[in-house]
Design an enzyme around this catalytic site. Structure first.
Site, short mmCIF file in Angstrom:
data_model
loop_
_atom_site.label_atom_id
_atom_site.label_comp_id
_atom_site.label_asym_id
_atom_site.label_seq_id
_atom_site.Cartn_x
_atom_site.Cartn_y
_atom_site.Cartn_z
N SER A 163 -1.94 -14.20 -1.97
CA SER A 163 -1.99 -15.82 -1.99
C SER A 163 -2.47 -16.21 -0.95
O SER A 163 -2.48 -15.60 0.28
CB SER A 163 -0.44 -16.06 -2.15
N1 SAH Z 1 2.90 -12.15 -3.34
C1 SAH Z 1 1.73 -11.30 -3.82
C2 SAH Z 1 1.10 -12.06 -5.04
C3 SAH Z 1 0.33 -11.11 -5.63
S1 SAH Z 1 -0.41 -11.87 -7.24
C4 SAH Z 1 1.07 -11.47 -2.64
O1 SAH Z 1 0.63 -12.45 -1.79
O2 SAH Z 1 0.06 -10.50 -2.30
C5 SAH Z 1 1.07 -11.55 -8.42
C6 SAH Z 1 1.50 -10.28 -8.63
O3 SAH Z 1 2.44 -10.37 -9.79
C7 SAH Z 1 0.39 -9.30 -9.30
O4 SAH Z 1 0.08 -8.35 -8.36
C8 SAH Z 1 0.81 -8.86 -10.42
O5 SAH Z 1 0.54 -7.62 -10.72
C9 SAH Z 1 2.27 -9.27 -10.40
N2 SAH Z 1 2.97 -9.31 -11.75
C10 SAH Z 1 2.33 -10.18 -12.84
N3 SAH Z 1 3.57 -9.99 -13.72
C11 SAH Z 1 4.58 -9.33 -13.37
C12 SAH Z 1 5.74 -8.82 -13.95
N4 SAH Z 1 6.03 -9.33 -15.09
N5 SAH Z 1 6.47 -8.08 -13.22
C13 SAH Z 1 6.17 -7.78 -12.00
N6 SAH Z 1 4.95 -8.10 -11.40
C14 SAH Z 1 4.20 -8.89 -12.14
#
Ligand code: SAH
Length: 213
Positions: free
Chosen positions: A60
């Protein structure tokens, strides 16, 4: 050099745009974002935008990490559940500011990479799980705080049920392409109170209480 870019990021992207919680600013001054991005992106690691981290997912934008963290009003003693480990950058910020972080990711290779970085940085208050985070982490519930870092179609009720009384959840809710960051509070009598915060854009939350693939 990197130190300098980190300082500028905190000043121009966070302080000058309204982040005031000193603990959030100090955690974001400490955690080095370039450790969590792809090697080819190290030069742009402190830019004012999200970056691709692989498997179609993103780390993010720093401001969004700060807004979500500030929304959670962490004081130091909280047990936190994070859905969407991704790069592990937000996880590190939470580990700086709360007591324990339980983080769930659905893509195991992403969580493995995040785990390696976080272990190297000596965080020993982070616990990892690979599964559909929309069902939460029942064995470890209740949590004082929950943060969902992917976009949900509705407020995930199973996660709400895993909050303590007085607990709070930050979750982007809306369509697949545009959402509103919501602060969901579990009141004294166990009811749900919802406050709208900023507009945001996250990758979709995929799972039982999220979007289908
Ligand atoms: N906080 C992270 C955001 C990553 S993007 C950062 O700043 O790096 C969002 C993440 O949520 C992705 O890695 C995606 O694979 C994960 N995601 C999506 N649906 C999910 C679920 N049901 N359970 C766990 N993770 C999930």
């Amino acid at each position: 050099m990197i130190d300098e870019r980190l300082k500028i990021m905190v000043k121009q992207q966070l302080k000058q745009r309204g982040i005031v919680d000193e603990r959030v600013l100090s955690a974001m001054s400490k955690v080095e974002r370039h450790l969590f991005v792809n090697k080819s992106d190290i030069d742009v690691a402190y830019d004012d935008r999200p970056l691709v981290i692989g498997c179609g997912q993103t780390i993010s934008q720093p401001l969004m990490v700060a807004i979500m963290t500030e929304t959670l009003a962490l004081e130091g003693n909280e047990k936190i559940l994070e859905i969407g480990t991704g790069s592990g950058y937000q996880t590190a910020i939470l580990a700086e500011l709360g007591k324990e972080v339980y983080t769930i990711e659905r893509i195991s290779s992403l969580q493995n990479d995040a785990k390696n970085v976080l272990k190297k940085l000596n965080y020993n208050n982070i616990f990892f799980k690979v599964c559909d985070g929309t069902i939460g982490w029942d064995e470890k519930a209740p949590f004082n705080r929950i943060i969902v870092t992917a976009a949900a179609p509705e407020i995930p009720l199973r996660l709400f049920n895993q909050l303590t009384i007085g607990g709070m959840m930050a979750v982007p809710v809306g369509s697949r392409y545009s959402q509103e960051l919501k602060l969901v509070i579990k009141t004294e009598n166990g009811e749900m109170k919802v406050e709208n915060r900023s507009r945001c854009i996250f990758v979709p939350l995929i799972g039982e209480e999220g979007w289908s693939k």
